[in-house]
Design a protein around this motif. Structure first.
Motif, PDB file in Angstrom:
ATOM      1  N   ILE A   8      10.677   4.850  21.842  1.00  0.00           N
ATOM      2  CA  ILE A   8      10.387   3.715  22.702  1.00  0.00           C
ATOM      3  C   ILE A   8      11.339   2.614  22.257  1.00  0.00           C
ATOM      4  N   ASN A   9      11.864   1.819  23.187  1.00  0.00           N
ATOM      5  CA  ASN A   9      12.954   0.892  22.855  1.00  0.00           C
ATOM      6  C   ASN A   9      12.729  -0.444  23.560  1.00  0.00           C
ATOM      7  N   ASP A  10      12.967  -1.555  22.855  1.00  0.00           N
ATOM      8  CA  ASP A  10      12.753  -2.853  23.504  1.00  0.00           C
ATOM      9  C   ASP A  10      13.568  -3.943  22.831  1.00  0.00           C
ATOM     10  N   PHE A  11      13.873  -4.983  23.642  1.00  0.00           N
ATOM     11  CA  PHE A  11      14.509  -6.183  23.119  1.00  0.00           C
ATOM     12  C   PHE A  11      13.476  -7.239  22.764  1.00  0.00           C
ATOM     13  N   ASN A  12      12.286  -7.127  23.353  1.00  0.00           N
ATOM     14  CA  ASN A  12      11.216  -8.088  23.086  1.00  0.00           C
ATOM     15  C   ASN A  12      10.509  -7.654  21.800  1.00  0.00           C
ATOM     16  N   LEU A  13      10.872  -8.297  20.693  1.00  0.00           N
ATOM     17  CA  LEU A  13      10.337  -7.882  19.395  1.00  0.00           C
ATOM     18  C   LEU A  13       9.188  -8.778  18.938  1.00  0.00           C
ATOM     19  N   SER A  14       8.546  -9.423  19.899  1.00  0.00           N
ATOM     20  CA  SER A  14       7.377 -10.250  19.608  1.00  0.00           C
ATOM     21  C   SER A  14       6.185  -9.345  19.295  1.00  0.00           C
ATOM     22  N   THR A  15       5.053  -9.967  18.990  1.00  0.00           N
ATOM     23  CA  THR A  15       3.842  -9.180  18.722  1.00  0.00           C
ATOM     24  C   THR A  15       3.408  -8.391  19.957  1.00  0.00           C
ATOM     25  N   ASN A  16       3.897  -8.783  21.146  1.00  0.00           N
ATOM     26  CA  ASN A  16       3.561  -8.014  22.354  1.00  0.00           C
ATOM     27  C   ASN A  16       4.031  -6.561  22.233  1.00  0.00           C
ATOM     28  N   TYR A  17       5.219  -6.364  21.677  1.00  0.00           N
ATOM     29  CA  TYR A  17       5.763  -5.005  21.505  1.00  0.00           C
ATOM     30  C   TYR A  17       4.965  -4.262  20.439  1.00  0.00           C
ATOM     31  N   GLU A  18       4.637  -4.951  19.380  1.00  0.00           N
ATOM     32  CA  GLU A  18       3.838  -4.361  18.306  1.00  0.00           C
ATOM     33  C   GLU A  18       2.486  -3.884  18.843  1.00  0.00           C
ATOM     34  N   ILE A  19       1.837  -4.726  19.628  1.00  0.00           N
ATOM     35  CA  ILE A  19       0.532  -4.372  20.214  1.00  0.00           C
ATOM     36  C   ILE A  19       0.679  -3.200  21.186  1.00  0.00           C
ATOM     37  N   LEU A  20       1.771  -3.208  21.967  1.00  0.00           N
ATOM     38  CA  LEU A  20       2.015  -2.115  22.906  1.00  0.00           C
ATOM     39  C   LEU A  20       2.166  -0.786  22.168  1.00  0.00           C
ATOM     40  N   ILE A  21       2.959  -0.769  21.103  1.00  0.00           N
ATOM     41  CA  ILE A  21       3.154   0.468  20.340  1.00  0.00           C
ATOM     42  C   ILE A  21       1.827   0.951  19.772  1.00  0.00           C
ATOM     43  N   ILE A  25      13.229   7.374  25.598  1.00  0.00           N
ATOM     44  CA  ILE A  25      12.431   7.855  26.722  1.00  0.00           C
ATOM     45  C   ILE A  25      12.142   6.728  27.705  1.00  0.00           C
ATOM     46  N   ILE A  26      11.756   5.579  27.174  1.00  0.00           N
ATOM     47  CA  ILE A  26      11.438   4.455  28.060  1.00  0.00           C
ATOM     48  C   ILE A  26      11.976   3.176  27.431  1.00  0.00           C
ATOM     49  N   ASN A  27      12.478   2.291  28.265  1.00  0.00           N
ATOM     50  CA  ASN A  27      13.230   1.129  27.813  1.00  0.00           C
ATOM     51  C   ASN A  27      12.600  -0.161  28.328  1.00  0.00           C
ATOM     52  N   GLU A  28      12.342  -1.091  27.398  1.00  0.00           N
ATOM     53  CA  GLU A  28      11.934  -2.461  27.735  1.00  0.00           C
ATOM     54  C   GLU A  28      10.638  -2.510  28.551  1.00  0.00           C
ATOM     55  N   VAL A  29       9.613  -1.881  27.980  1.00  0.00           N
ATOM     56  CA  VAL A  29       8.324  -1.783  28.677  1.00  0.00           C
ATOM     57  C   VAL A  29       7.568  -3.109  28.674  1.00  0.00           C
ATOM     58  N   VAL A  30       7.810  -3.945  27.648  1.00  0.00           N
ATOM     59  CA  VAL A  30       7.046  -5.192  27.573  1.00  0.00           C
ATOM     60  C   VAL A  30       7.216  -6.005  28.856  1.00  0.00           C
ATOM     61  N   ILE A  31       8.448  -6.094  29.334  1.00  0.00           N
ATOM     62  CA  ILE A  31       8.712  -6.887  30.542  1.00  0.00           C
ATOM     63  C   ILE A  31       8.564  -6.062  31.824  1.00  0.00           C
TER      64      ILE A  31
END
Length: 426
Positions: free
Chosen positions: A224-237, A176-182
């Motif tokens: 939800i899909n991302d290349f940034n697998l840091s804690t930023n993505y975890e917190i976003l989810i 649905i949405i791609n690479e939201v962290v950045i």
């Protein structure tokens, strides 16, 4: 040997004839024809194959047929047929490109028919199809920049309703949405989606686009899909789930152009996403049979491979690394339910030798390694005899099966929680 009972199921299968009577004391052959687990690959090749075009841009659009002689047409068709048959011989899950800029280069004129042709073909072959992606700042439609932010958001949600609705029943799985962290801080160039993400915030935008998809297809599977697998993505989810976004599956990109992940790195990443309890897809997996991209390159879009980057030694290393990764994810991580190898053939994204076949369609060691795992080691087939009431016990890898006896055939699906199944032979 790893305990892979989480990938298996058992059932008492009652075999009956077309007359409804049990097929008693009969020899039967049981053969798995598809996995429940999604062994995937980018399926961009299916666009030129199903639309009769000579060039596919890889972004959701296909070019008109270039002038070719009859001999060239025949060779082109044979080449595509060969590639597709090899694709279908290995994978049961395909990703199709819906990048907005390529899918709808002119507002109101989407390439729906072309994508539908490819999706229907893949589904007819037993392939689960996923659309990628519906909201992304890269590859966005440039004509969106003509509108204010409120209108951009309105058109984005309309786009999701349209695609999810038009393809319902053919494609029921979407990034649905791609690479939201950045997304809200992306600064390579101005674009409409970064604008609305910056204004609304990540969580609010994610909830809006997921709600639109859920409204249109309540039974769909939305990632939800991302290349940034840091804690930023975890917190976003975590924030999105707490806000009520109907995220069904977590997508993790694993483009390993700058080094193959160690098992320790894989385990550390998974430990931060498995706690959500949601299915996890490795959505874009790349292991390259070539030199590593320099560590100082921050954006892989800036990388490029030479035509002769691959060597036999590097191809074998690619195969070994892929096998190690697949074994770990399939055998040790029950929440991982899909792995998508991003490039089928060499020379696709970044001209990288990242496929499982070469540019000339010849099979690489990586194709053979995956085929041995998926079609041999992780495959169930045996012969047995039904009892007096027509029952046969089946234990094997979850998925769809055929039972044949005396020239007649029936099908069933083996899954957890279904201890008895009835199959009619015709």
């Amino acid at each position: 040997m790893a305990d892979i009972s989480h990938r298996k199921a058992s059932a008492k299968v009652k075999v009956v004839g077309s007359d409804g009577k049990p097929v008693s004391n009969a020899k039967v052959a049981v053969n798995q024809v598809n996995h429940e687990f999604l062994f995937g690959c980018g399926a961009f090749e299916s666009l030129p194959y199903t639309n009769g075009v000579s060039v596919h841009n890889g972004n959701g659009s296909v070019n008109a047929q270039k002038p070719m002689s009859e001999a060239e047409k025949a060779a082109f068709k044979a080449n595509l047929e060969d590639r597709m048959q090899k694709w279908l011989g290995l994978f049961n899950y395909g990703t199709l490109p819906f990048y907005w800029g390529g899918f709808e280069p002119e507002e109101g004129k989407p390439n729906t028919e072309q994508l539908m042709n490819a999706a229907k073909f893949l589904k007819s072959k037993g392939v689960t199809v996923k659309g990628h992606p519906l909201c992304w700042h890269t590859g966005c439609a440039p004509w969106l920049m003509n509108y204010d932010n409120a209108t951009i958001l309105k058109k984005q949600l309309e786009r999701i309703h349209r695609e999810v609705g038009n393809f319902k029943g053919i494609i029921d799985m979407w990034d649905i949405i791609n690479e939201v962290v950045i997304m809200p801080i992306y600064n390579k160039y101005d674009n409409a989606i970064t604008r609305i993400c910056k204004e609304k915030g990540r969580v609010a935008l994610v909830k809006a686009v997921f709600d639109a998809a859920q409204e249109t297809n309540p039974d769909g599977i939305f990632l939800i899909n991302d290349f940034n697998l840091s804690t930023n993505y975890e917190i976003l989810i975590d924030g999105c789930l707490n806000a009520g976004a109907p995220i069904k599956t977590i997508g993790l990109q694993s483009h390993q152009h700058q080094g193959v992940w160690s098992k320790e790195k894989t385990e550390e990443i998974l430990s931060r996403y498995e706690h959500f309890g949601l299915p996890i897809h490795f959505t874009e997996n790349t292991i390259v049979a070539g030199p590593l991209v320099a560590p100082e390159i921050d954006d892989l879009q800036d990388a490029h491979y030479d035509d002769d980057a691959a060597t036999p030694e590097l191809e074998q290393k690619q195969a070994d690394s892929l096998e190690t990764m697949y074994r770990n994810l399939f055998e040790n991580h029950p929440l991982v339910t899909a792995i998508t190898n991003w490039d089928f053939g060499d020379g696709a994204w970044l001209n990288a030798p990242s496929g499982v076949i070469r540019k000339d369609n010849s099979l690489k060691p990586s194709y053979n390694a995956l085929h041995k795992l998926i079609k041999e080691e992780w495959h169930t087939a045996f012969e047995a005899t039904t009892d007096a009431e027509g029952f046969v016990n089946v234990e094997g890898f979850k998925g769809s099966y055929e039972i044949t006896s005396d020239g007649k055939k029936g099908t069933f699906f083996l899954k957890s929680g279904t201890p008895t199944v009835s199959v009619t032979l015709n």
